[in-house]
Design a protein around this motif. Structure first.
Motif, mmCIF file in Angstrom:
data_model
loop_
_atom_site.group_PDB
_atom_site.id
_atom_site.type_symbol
_atom_site.label_atom_id
_atom_site.label_comp_id
_atom_site.label_asym_id
_atom_site.label_seq_id
_atom_site.Cartn_x
_atom_site.Cartn_y
_atom_site.Cartn_z
ATOM 1 N N PRO A 54 9.684 5.452 14.767
ATOM 2 C CA PRO A 54 8.245 5.527 14.485
ATOM 3 C C PRO A 54 7.670 6.935 14.476
ATOM 4 O O PRO A 54 6.671 7.187 13.812
ATOM 5 N N ALA A 55 8.287 7.860 15.173
ATOM 6 C CA ALA A 55 7.785 9.233 15.176
ATOM 7 C C ALA A 55 7.851 9.865 13.793
ATOM 8 O O ALA A 55 7.122 10.808 13.501
ATOM 9 N N SER A 56 8.713 9.336 12.920
ATOM 10 C CA SER A 56 8.849 9.893 11.573
ATOM 11 C C SER A 56 8.046 9.118 10.526
ATOM 12 O O SER A 56 8.022 9.505 9.366
ATOM 13 N N TRP A 57 7.410 8.028 10.930
ATOM 14 C CA TRP A 57 6.680 7.169 10.001
ATOM 15 C C TRP A 57 5.370 7.823 9.547
ATOM 16 O O TRP A 57 4.767 8.611 10.284
ATOM 17 N N PRO A 58 4.906 7.464 8.372
ATOM 18 C CA PRO A 58 3.585 7.932 7.932
ATOM 19 C C PRO A 58 2.486 7.400 8.868
ATOM 20 O O PRO A 58 2.693 6.421 9.592
ATOM 21 N N LEU A 59 1.331 8.040 8.787
ATOM 22 C CA LEU A 59 0.165 7.537 9.529
ATOM 23 C C LEU A 59 -0.217 6.158 9.010
ATOM 24 O O LEU A 59 -0.701 5.310 9.751
ATOM 25 N N GLY A 60 -0.019 5.971 7.699
ATOM 26 C CA GLY A 60 -0.337 4.702 7.061
ATOM 27 C C GLY A 60 -0.063 4.796 5.575
ATOM 28 O O GLY A 60 0.452 5.801 5.087
ATOM 29 N N TRP A 61 -0.426 3.725 4.871
ATOM 30 C CA TRP A 61 -0.194 3.617 3.436
ATOM 31 C C TRP A 61 -1.487 3.180 2.753
ATOM 32 O O TRP A 61 -2.235 2.370 3.301
ATOM 33 N N VAL A 62 -1.712 3.696 1.556
ATOM 34 C CA VAL A 62 -2.869 3.290 0.760
ATOM 35 C C VAL A 62 -2.329 2.809 -0.587
ATOM 36 O O VAL A 62 -1.463 3.454 -1.173
ATOM 37 N N SER A 63 -2.834 1.665 -1.040
ATOM 38 C CA SER A 63 -2.398 1.099 -2.319
ATOM 39 C C SER A 63 -3.589 0.556 -3.085
ATOM 40 O O SER A 63 -4.606 0.198 -2.489
ATOM 41 N N ALA A 111 -12.959 -7.049 -8.132
ATOM 42 C CA ALA A 111 -14.224 -6.460 -7.679
ATOM 43 C C ALA A 111 -14.763 -7.270 -6.501
ATOM 44 O O ALA A 111 -14.619 -8.484 -6.482
ATOM 45 N N PRO A 112 -15.315 -6.595 -5.549
ATOM 46 C CA PRO A 112 -15.631 -5.169 -5.474
ATOM 47 C C PRO A 112 -14.532 -4.324 -4.826
ATOM 48 O O PRO A 112 -14.731 -3.156 -4.574
ATOM 49 N N TYR A 113 -13.359 -4.911 -4.545
ATOM 50 C CA TYR A 113 -12.317 -4.176 -3.825
ATOM 51 C C TYR A 113 -11.571 -3.209 -4.732
ATOM 52 O O TYR A 113 -11.327 -3.489 -5.897
ATOM 53 N N GLU A 114 -11.194 -2.057 -4.140
ATOM 54 C CA GLU A 114 -10.552 -0.999 -4.907
ATOM 55 C C GLU A 114 -9.163 -0.665 -4.358
ATOM 56 O O GLU A 114 -8.212 -0.548 -5.113
ATOM 57 N N VAL A 115 -9.067 -0.467 -3.048
ATOM 58 C CA VAL A 115 -7.810 -0.073 -2.407
ATOM 59 C C VAL A 115 -7.665 -0.817 -1.082
ATOM 60 O O VAL A 115 -8.624 -1.398 -0.576
ATOM 61 N N HIS A 116 -6.458 -0.766 -0.532
ATOM 62 C CA HIS A 116 -6.263 -1.266 0.823
ATOM 63 C C HIS A 116 -5.382 -0.293 1.594
ATOM 64 O O HIS A 116 -4.670 0.518 1.007
ATOM 65 N N ILE A 117 -5.498 -0.364 2.911
ATOM 66 C CA ILE A 117 -4.687 0.488 3.778
ATOM 67 C C ILE A 117 -3.806 -0.389 4.647
ATOM 68 O O ILE A 117 -4.120 -1.549 4.915
ATOM 69 N N VAL A 118 -2.715 0.212 5.080
ATOM 70 C CA VAL A 118 -1.794 -0.445 5.995
ATOM 71 C C VAL A 118 -1.507 0.533 7.125
ATOM 72 O O VAL A 118 -1.189 1.697 6.883
ATOM 73 N N ASP A 119 -1.657 0.058 8.334
ATOM 74 C CA ASP A 119 -1.293 0.814 9.525
ATOM 75 C C ASP A 119 -0.467 -0.147 10.364
ATOM 76 O O ASP A 119 -1.022 -0.960 11.097
ATOM 77 N N ILE A 120 0.868 -0.117 10.211
ATOM 78 C CA ILE A 120 1.682 -1.114 10.899
ATOM 79 C C ILE A 120 1.767 -0.881 12.392
ATOM 80 O O ILE A 120 2.035 -1.804 13.136
ATOM 81 N N SER A 121 1.502 0.349 12.836
ATOM 82 C CA SER A 121 1.532 0.572 14.280
ATOM 83 C C SER A 121 0.421 -0.230 14.950
ATOM 84 O O SER A 121 0.576 -0.699 16.065
ATOM 85 N N GLY A 122 -0.698 -0.389 14.246
ATOM 86 C CA GLY A 122 -1.790 -1.182 14.784
ATOM 87 C C GLY A 122 -1.928 -2.536 14.123
ATOM 88 O O GLY A 122 -2.884 -3.252 14.347
ATOM 89 N N HIS A 123 -0.950 -2.917 13.298
ATOM 90 C CA HIS A 123 -0.961 -4.197 12.569
ATOM 91 C C HIS A 123 -2.250 -4.377 11.775
ATOM 92 O O HIS A 123 -2.828 -5.453 11.749
#
Length: 133
Positions: free
Chosen positions: A55-64, A70-82
């Motif tokens: 986990p120390a090498s993992w990204p802070l999160g992901w954006v897709s 509409a109205p949604y544009e993007v979503h984020i993922v932070d698996i450390s915090g589920h």
């Protein structure tokens, strides 16, 4: 390049092609409904396989790009915090994720990995593009 824990990652590590299982796991997030604990575990397993230094090498999160419409544009993922959260157009994203929004919203990439000082755009075929973020 510095990961979420301050661990140094080389540019070579960041530019490494991502596996199809990793890209597929990230793509499954935009299902239109809540992601189950099993789904989060599958994503976590794919990330752990892709970043074997832990986990120390993992990204802070992901954006897709969000395909819920509409109205949604993007979503984020932070698996450390589920956390998987969808954002409306113009709604601010937390934790440095905002800087990946335009790349993600373009739909040209499967996902954007967000590190403390870089963004890594992941194409559908797993190729990467690293930029200062």
């Amino acid at each position: 390049m510095v990961s979420s824990s301050g661990r140094q990652l080389s540019v070579e590590q960041l530019r490494r092609r991502r596996s199809s299982s990793y890209v597929d796991a990230l793509r499954k997030l935009d299902t239109g409904g809540p992601v189950s604990a099993t789904g989060i575990d599958a994503i976590r397993d794919a990330v752990a396989a892709e970043f074997p230094d832990g986990p120390a090498s993992w990204p802070l999160g992901w954006v897709s790009k969000c395909y819920l419409g509409a109205p949604y544009e993007v979503h984020i993922v932070d698996i450390s915090g589920h956390i998987i959260r969808h954002f409306k157009r113009g709604e601010a994203m937390p934790g440095g994720m905002e800087r990946a929004r335009s790349l993600a919203a373009s739909g040209r990439y499967a996902a954007i990995e967000v590190f403390s000082d870089r963004l890594v755009a992941i194409a559908d075929d797993g190729t990467t593009s690293v930029s200062m973020g």
